[in-house]
Scaffold this motif. Structure first.
Motif, PDB file in Angstrom:
ATOM      1  N   GLU A  97     -36.988  12.961   2.610  1.00  0.00           N
ATOM      2  CA  GLU A  97     -35.561  12.904   2.932  1.00  0.00           C
ATOM      3  C   GLU A  97     -34.767  13.851   2.037  1.00  0.00           C
ATOM      4  O   GLU A  97     -33.888  14.584   2.511  1.00  0.00           O
ATOM      5  CB  GLU A  97     -35.061  11.462   2.769  1.00  0.00           C
ATOM      6  CG  GLU A  97     -33.599  11.254   3.138  1.00  0.00           C
ATOM      7  CD  GLU A  97     -32.625  11.589   2.010  1.00  0.00           C
ATOM      8  OE1 GLU A  97     -31.506  12.067   2.313  1.00  0.00           O
ATOM      9  OE2 GLU A  97     -32.985  11.392   0.841  1.00  0.00           O
ATOM     10  N   ALA A  98     -35.078  13.863   0.743  1.00  0.00           N
ATOM     11  CA  ALA A  98     -34.383  14.759  -0.184  1.00  0.00           C
ATOM     12  C   ALA A  98     -34.735  16.217   0.094  1.00  0.00           C
ATOM     13  O   ALA A  98     -33.877  17.109   0.023  1.00  0.00           O
ATOM     14  CB  ALA A  98     -34.738  14.396  -1.625  1.00  0.00           C
ATOM     15  N   PHE A  99     -35.993  16.483   0.404  1.00  0.00           N
ATOM     16  CA  PHE A  99     -36.450  17.843   0.697  1.00  0.00           C
ATOM     17  C   PHE A  99     -35.732  18.411   1.918  1.00  0.00           C
ATOM     18  O   PHE A  99     -35.370  19.589   1.956  1.00  0.00           O
ATOM     19  CB  PHE A  99     -37.965  17.818   0.937  1.00  0.00           C
ATOM     20  CG  PHE A  99     -38.593  19.160   1.163  1.00  0.00           C
ATOM     21  CD1 PHE A  99     -39.035  19.931   0.099  1.00  0.00           C
ATOM     22  CD2 PHE A  99     -38.772  19.654   2.452  1.00  0.00           C
ATOM     23  CE1 PHE A  99     -39.641  21.167   0.315  1.00  0.00           C
ATOM     24  CE2 PHE A  99     -39.366  20.879   2.671  1.00  0.00           C
ATOM     25  CZ  PHE A  99     -39.793  21.642   1.600  1.00  0.00           C
ATOM     26  N   ASP A 100     -35.504  17.579   2.927  1.00  0.00           N
ATOM     27  CA  ASP A 100     -34.946  18.041   4.194  1.00  0.00           C
ATOM     28  C   ASP A 100     -33.428  18.093   4.230  1.00  0.00           C
ATOM     29  O   ASP A 100     -32.851  18.807   5.058  1.00  0.00           O
ATOM     30  CB  ASP A 100     -35.421  17.135   5.337  1.00  0.00           C
ATOM     31  CG  ASP A 100     -36.894  17.324   5.668  1.00  0.00           C
ATOM     32  OD1 ASP A 100     -37.458  18.368   5.299  1.00  0.00           O
ATOM     33  OD2 ASP A 100     -37.471  16.415   6.293  1.00  0.00           O
ATOM     34  N   ARG A 101     -32.744  17.355   3.364  1.00  0.00           N
ATOM     35  CA  ARG A 101     -31.286  17.298   3.459  1.00  0.00           C
ATOM     36  C   ARG A 101     -30.660  18.630   3.058  1.00  0.00           C
ATOM     37  O   ARG A 101     -31.223  19.376   2.240  1.00  0.00           O
ATOM     38  CB  ARG A 101     -30.742  16.153   2.621  1.00  0.00           C
ATOM     39  CG  ARG A 101     -30.788  16.382   1.133  1.00  0.00           C
ATOM     40  CD  ARG A 101     -30.320  15.172   0.339  1.00  0.00           C
ATOM     41  NE  ARG A 101     -30.472  15.396  -1.081  1.00  0.00           N
ATOM     42  CZ  ARG A 101     -30.859  14.469  -1.942  1.00  0.00           C
ATOM     43  NH1 ARG A 101     -31.147  13.241  -1.523  1.00  0.00           N
ATOM     44  NH2 ARG A 101     -30.960  14.759  -3.232  1.00  0.00           N
ATOM     45  N   SER A 102     -29.499  18.905   3.605  1.00  0.00           N
ATOM     46  CA  SER A 102     -28.848  20.189   3.355  1.00  0.00           C
ATOM     47  C   SER A 102     -28.035  20.207   2.067  1.00  0.00           C
ATOM     48  O   SER A 102     -27.866  21.264   1.448  1.00  0.00           O
ATOM     49  CB  SER A 102     -27.948  20.561   4.537  1.00  0.00           C
ATOM     50  OG  SER A 102     -26.985  19.550   4.774  1.00  0.00           O
ATOM     51  N   GLU A 103     -27.511  19.072   1.645  1.00  0.00           N
ATOM     52  CA  GLU A 103     -26.695  19.005   0.430  1.00  0.00           C
ATOM     53  C   GLU A 103     -27.124  17.818  -0.427  1.00  0.00           C
ATOM     54  O   GLU A 103     -27.431  16.751   0.119  1.00  0.00           O
ATOM     55  CB  GLU A 103     -25.212  18.866   0.788  1.00  0.00           C
ATOM     56  CG  GLU A 103     -24.624  20.083   1.481  1.00  0.00           C
ATOM     57  CD  GLU A 103     -24.584  21.319   0.597  1.00  0.00           C
ATOM     58  OE1 GLU A 103     -24.566  21.158  -0.651  1.00  0.00           O
ATOM     59  OE2 GLU A 103     -24.577  22.427   1.136  1.00  0.00           O
ATOM     60  N   PRO A 104     -27.151  17.996  -1.752  1.00  0.00           N
ATOM     61  CA  PRO A 104     -26.923  19.246  -2.479  1.00  0.00           C
ATOM     62  C   PRO A 104     -28.068  20.232  -2.248  1.00  0.00           C
ATOM     63  O   PRO A 104     -29.226  19.824  -2.154  1.00  0.00           O
ATOM     64  CB  PRO A 104     -26.857  18.805  -3.942  1.00  0.00           C
ATOM     65  CG  PRO A 104     -27.650  17.536  -3.992  1.00  0.00           C
ATOM     66  CD  PRO A 104     -27.453  16.870  -2.674  1.00  0.00           C
ATOM     67  N   SER A 105     -27.735  21.488  -2.182  1.00  0.00           N
ATOM     68  CA  SER A 105     -28.721  22.504  -1.827  1.00  0.00           C
ATOM     69  C   SER A 105     -29.372  23.173  -3.030  1.00  0.00           C
ATOM     70  O   SER A 105     -30.381  23.868  -2.877  1.00  0.00           O
ATOM     71  CB  SER A 105     -28.068  23.578  -0.956  1.00  0.00           C
ATOM     72  OG  SER A 105     -27.034  24.240  -1.670  1.00  0.00           O
ATOM     73  N   THR A 106     -28.803  22.979  -4.227  1.00  0.00           N
ATOM     74  CA  THR A 106     -29.303  23.706  -5.393  1.00  0.00           C
ATOM     75  C   THR A 106     -30.007  22.822  -6.412  1.00  0.00           C
ATOM     76  O   THR A 106     -30.512  23.327  -7.420  1.00  0.00           O
ATOM     77  CB  THR A 106     -28.148  24.436  -6.104  1.00  0.00           C
ATOM     78  OG1 THR A 106     -27.132  23.485  -6.457  1.00  0.00           O
ATOM     79  CG2 THR A 106     -27.552  25.510  -5.202  1.00  0.00           C
TER      80      THR A 106
END
Length: 201
Positions: A97-106
């Motif tokens: 889920e964290a890998f795929d989410r767009s934000e935060p991106s950095t």
């Protein structure tokens, strides 16, 4: 005799009173690649050695290929541990889920990270062996691996697990030729040839 001119230093070279916060760190422009924030101070990386990059390639490929569906491996991402702590891990295993989410991106958050890995370089020995694992443990990251250069063709991996009662890491294994473990999930990783062509996840 001419006097060489000195270019003015960028504003981010001078830390504010009390050091940089994570919020301020992420707003800085023009930082060199792989800059970290440790104890409110900027930490700069020297050029990567071949062994370091090859070991990261090996671990990312093997971890991502062997991870269960709910986990992914990611290389050279920062983890926002605390107000003035934003280290960059050589490898992290995070939730899908964290890998795929767009934000935060950095960056990732400690709750996203199952395993943090540091491959020790000559310029980062103290940080990789002491400073960063202490901060990972304090932030609640359950597993940590330290990778040392045995010779240019191989690696030694020290695996640690966090003791919830004490909030510190305990050594769980030292692996020279092959890393076989059941935590954080079943893994079998060859360590003797970091130069081998890797399978794709």
């Amino acid at each position: 005799m001419s006097v060489a001119s000195v270019e003015p230093l960028p504003d981010w070279v001078i830390p504010p009173p009390g050091g940089f916060t994570a919020d301020a760190f992420f707003e800085l422009k023009g930082l060199p690649r792989h800059t970290e924030l440790i104890d409110g101070s900027l930490v700069f990386m020297s050029p990567r050695q071949k062994w370091h990059s090859k070991v990261i390639d090996l671990l990312v490929a093997e971890l991502d290929a062997q991870a269960p569906a709910e986990c992914r491996a990611h290389r050279e991402m920062t983890v926002r541990l605390a107000k003035r702590q934003v280290p960059e891990s050589d490898v992290v295993v995070v939730t899908t889920e964290a890998f795929d989410r767009s934000e935060p991106s950095t960056y990732y958050l400690p709750a996203d990270v199952l395993l943090a890995i540091e491959a020790v370089s000559p310029d980062s020995e103290d940080r990789d062996r002491d400073t960063k694992p202490r901060k990972y443990a304090a932030a609640g990251i359950p597993h940590f691996w330290r990778v040392e250069c045995d010779d240019p063709d191989s690696a030694v991996v020290y695996t640690y697990e966090r003791d919830p009662a004490g909030g510190t890491y305990a050594l769980t294994g030292i692996f020279h030729d092959r890393l076989k473990t059941t935590v954080p999930f079943p893994l079998d990783i060859p360590l003797l040839d970091v130069n081998a062509r890797r399978r794709q996840p």
